[in-house]
Design an enzyme around this catalytic site. Structure first.
Site, PDB file in Angstrom:
ATOM      1  N   ILE A  48      16.948  -2.177   3.940  1.00 44.40           N
ATOM      2  CA  ILE A  48      16.366  -1.877   5.258  1.00 44.40           C
ATOM      3  C   ILE A  48      16.526  -0.407   5.640  1.00 44.40           C
ATOM      4  O   ILE A  48      16.159  -0.003   6.726  1.00 44.40           O
ATOM      5  CB  ILE A  48      17.000  -2.771   6.355  1.00 44.40           C
ATOM      6  CG1 ILE A  48      18.526  -2.614   6.332  1.00 44.40           C
ATOM      7  CG2 ILE A  48      16.592  -4.215   6.190  1.00 44.40           C
ATOM      8  CD1 ILE A  48      19.226  -3.259   7.511  1.00 44.40           C
ATOM      9  N   ARG A  49      17.152   0.381   4.756  1.00 45.56           N
ATOM     10  CA  ARG A  49      17.229   1.829   4.994  1.00 45.56           C
ATOM     11  C   ARG A  49      17.318   2.519   3.634  1.00 45.56           C
ATOM     12  O   ARG A  49      17.433   1.840   2.598  1.00 45.56           O
ATOM     13  CB  ARG A  49      18.416   2.186   5.888  1.00 45.56           C
ATOM     14  CG  ARG A  49      19.732   1.734   5.373  1.00 45.56           C
ATOM     15  CD  ARG A  49      20.871   1.935   6.370  1.00 45.56           C
ATOM     16  NE  ARG A  49      21.962   1.026   6.042  1.00 45.56           N
ATOM     17  CZ  ARG A  49      22.848   1.223   5.086  1.00 45.56           C
ATOM     18  NH1 ARG A  49      22.805   2.309   4.346  1.00 45.56           N
ATOM     19  NH2 ARG A  49      23.791   0.330   4.832  1.00 45.56           N
TER      20      ARG A  49
ATOM     21  N   ALA B 287      19.804  -8.314  -7.552  1.00 44.67           N
ATOM     22  CA  ALA B 287      18.816  -9.369  -7.265  1.00 44.67           C
ATOM     23  C   ALA B 287      19.035  -9.949  -5.870  1.00 44.67           C
ATOM     24  O   ALA B 287      20.167 -10.110  -5.416  1.00 44.67           O
ATOM     25  CB  ALA B 287      18.929 -10.466  -8.312  1.00 44.67           C
TER      26      ALA B 287
ATOM     27  N   ARG C 287      29.135   0.797  -5.619  1.00 46.32           N
ATOM     28  CA  ARG C 287      29.770   1.771  -6.503  1.00 46.32           C
ATOM     29  C   ARG C 287      28.738   2.789  -6.974  1.00 46.32           C
ATOM     30  O   ARG C 287      27.528   2.601  -6.786  1.00 46.32           O
ATOM     31  CB  ARG C 287      30.454   1.111  -7.699  1.00 46.32           C
ATOM     32  CG  ARG C 287      29.556   0.340  -8.616  1.00 46.32           C
ATOM     33  CD  ARG C 287      30.369  -0.258  -9.779  1.00 46.32           C
ATOM     34  NE  ARG C 287      29.635  -1.281 -10.471  1.00 46.32           N
ATOM     35  CZ  ARG C 287      28.771  -1.068 -11.461  1.00 46.32           C
ATOM     36  NH1 ARG C 287      28.519   0.151 -11.881  1.00 46.32           N
ATOM     37  NH2 ARG C 287      28.130  -2.069 -12.025  1.00 46.32           N
TER      38      ARG C 287
ATOM     39  N   LYS D  54      24.651  -3.280   0.624  1.00 43.02           N
ATOM     40  CA  LYS D  54      25.748  -2.303   0.731  1.00 43.02           C
ATOM     41  C   LYS D  54      25.841  -1.582  -0.607  1.00 43.02           C
ATOM     42  O   LYS D  54      25.644  -2.206  -1.664  1.00 43.02           O
ATOM     43  CB  LYS D  54      27.080  -3.010   0.969  1.00 43.02           C
ATOM     44  CG  LYS D  54      27.269  -3.555   2.368  1.00 43.02           C
ATOM     45  CD  LYS D  54      28.764  -3.870   2.595  1.00 43.02           C
ATOM     46  CE  LYS D  54      29.058  -4.211   4.041  1.00 43.02           C
ATOM     47  NZ  LYS D  54      28.660  -5.554   4.439  1.00 43.02           N
TER      48      LYS D  54
ATOM     49  N   HIS E  11       0.812  -1.223   0.000  1.00 38.57           N
ATOM     50  CA  HIS E  11       0.000   0.000   0.000  1.00 38.57           C
ATOM     51  C   HIS E  11       0.851   1.282   0.000  1.00 38.57           C
ATOM     52  O   HIS E  11       1.974   1.307   0.523  1.00 38.57           O
ATOM     53  CB  HIS E  11      -0.917   0.021   1.233  1.00 38.57           C
ATOM     54  CG  HIS E  11      -0.137   0.187   2.502  1.00 38.57           C
ATOM     55  ND1 HIS E  11       0.199   1.423   3.008  1.00 38.57           N
ATOM     56  CD2 HIS E  11       0.418  -0.707   3.329  1.00 38.57           C
ATOM     57  CE1 HIS E  11       0.912   1.275   4.102  1.00 38.57           C
ATOM     58  NE2 HIS E  11       1.067  -0.015   4.315  1.00 38.57           N
TER      59      HIS E  11
END
Ligand code: JB3
Length: 214
Positions: free
Chosen positions: A193-194, A188, A211, A208, A140
């Site tokens: 999470i941030r 993929a 580049r 992570k 949503h």
């Protein structure tokens, strides 16, 4: 049924053709391609030539076209083809597979492809030319900006914003409330999470940035 011409006869065309065939909304009159042999059949539809013939296709009364070239991280060809088709006068509809489950108050832009077994939940916005590929879930209140590609099986949780031309790779998960910038590539299987900045390549669990994507 309205007549439609497809632009690009590769892998992405196979996904789009099957979705068009599943509904009695558009009749495919042929496919243009930069490299394929004229007369070659793709799932029963003929390659009719290269893009310069599209003007005569439009003049023959075909009002609809669809870009069936996909993108994995570089959307410049899809952008070029969109502007070429609009200059000629074509309308680019959204192709939404009938097996997809689209919630209330969802907005879908021009030239969007929403593939098989996808879910787009309430109040999400799918920008022009975005690809929501097979089995992806857009929860949503998400905003998926123009030319962004959400790969097969990716899960985008609620209230996520993904800016223009970004690619989210197959089977990635983006948790709720995250913002991902424009022109980035999420590899993929990544777990996001941030927030992710614009113009980077990132992957992994947790992801992570590896580049710049300039
Ligand atoms: O991962 C999934 C589910 N789908 C992928 C999709 C998103 O991207 C798929 O597996 C492919 O990797 C890729 O599909 P796409 O974009 O169709 O790529 P490809 O299979 O390489 O085919 C591109 C086609 O576009 C080729 O037949 C080219 O000749 C053609 N092409 C290139 N430039 C063009 C142009 N066709 C036209 N009409 N005009 C062009 O300028």
């Amino acid at each position: 049924m309205e007549k439609i011409v497809l632009v690009g006869a590769g892998g992405h065309a196979l996904s789009v053709i099957e979705s068009i065939q599943s509904k009695e909304e558009y009749e495919i009159v042929g496919i243009t391609d930069a490299g394929a042999v004229v007369g070659k059949k793709i799932l029963g539809y003929e390659v009719i030539g290269k893009d310069p013939i599209l003007k005569s296709v439009f003049n023959s009364g075909v009002m609809y076209a669809f870009v069936t070239v996909g993108s994995i991280g570089n959307t410049s060809l899809r952008e070029k083809l969109l502007y070429m088709l609009k200059d000629i006068g074509f309308t680019l509809p959204a192709i939404i597979d009938p097996s997809s489950n689209i919630g209330s108050d969802v907005s879908v832009g021009e030239g969007v492809f929403i593939g098989r077994n996808t879910v787009v939940n309430a109040k999400s916005i799918i920008g022009d030319m975005a690809i929501i590929n097979t089995g992806a879930i857009i929860e949503h209140s998400c905003c998926i900006d123009k030319f962004t590609h959400i790969g097969p099986g990716a899960v985008i949780c609620g209230d996520v914003k993904i800016s223009a031309r970004t690619h989210v790779g197959a089977n990635s998960t983006v948790i709720q409330g995250v913002n991902i910038g424009n022109d980035s590539i999420i590899g993929a299987g990544s777990i996001v999470i941030r927030d992710v900045p614009s113009k980077v390549v990132a992957f992994g669990n947790p992801f992570k940035v590896v580049r710049n994507n300039e």
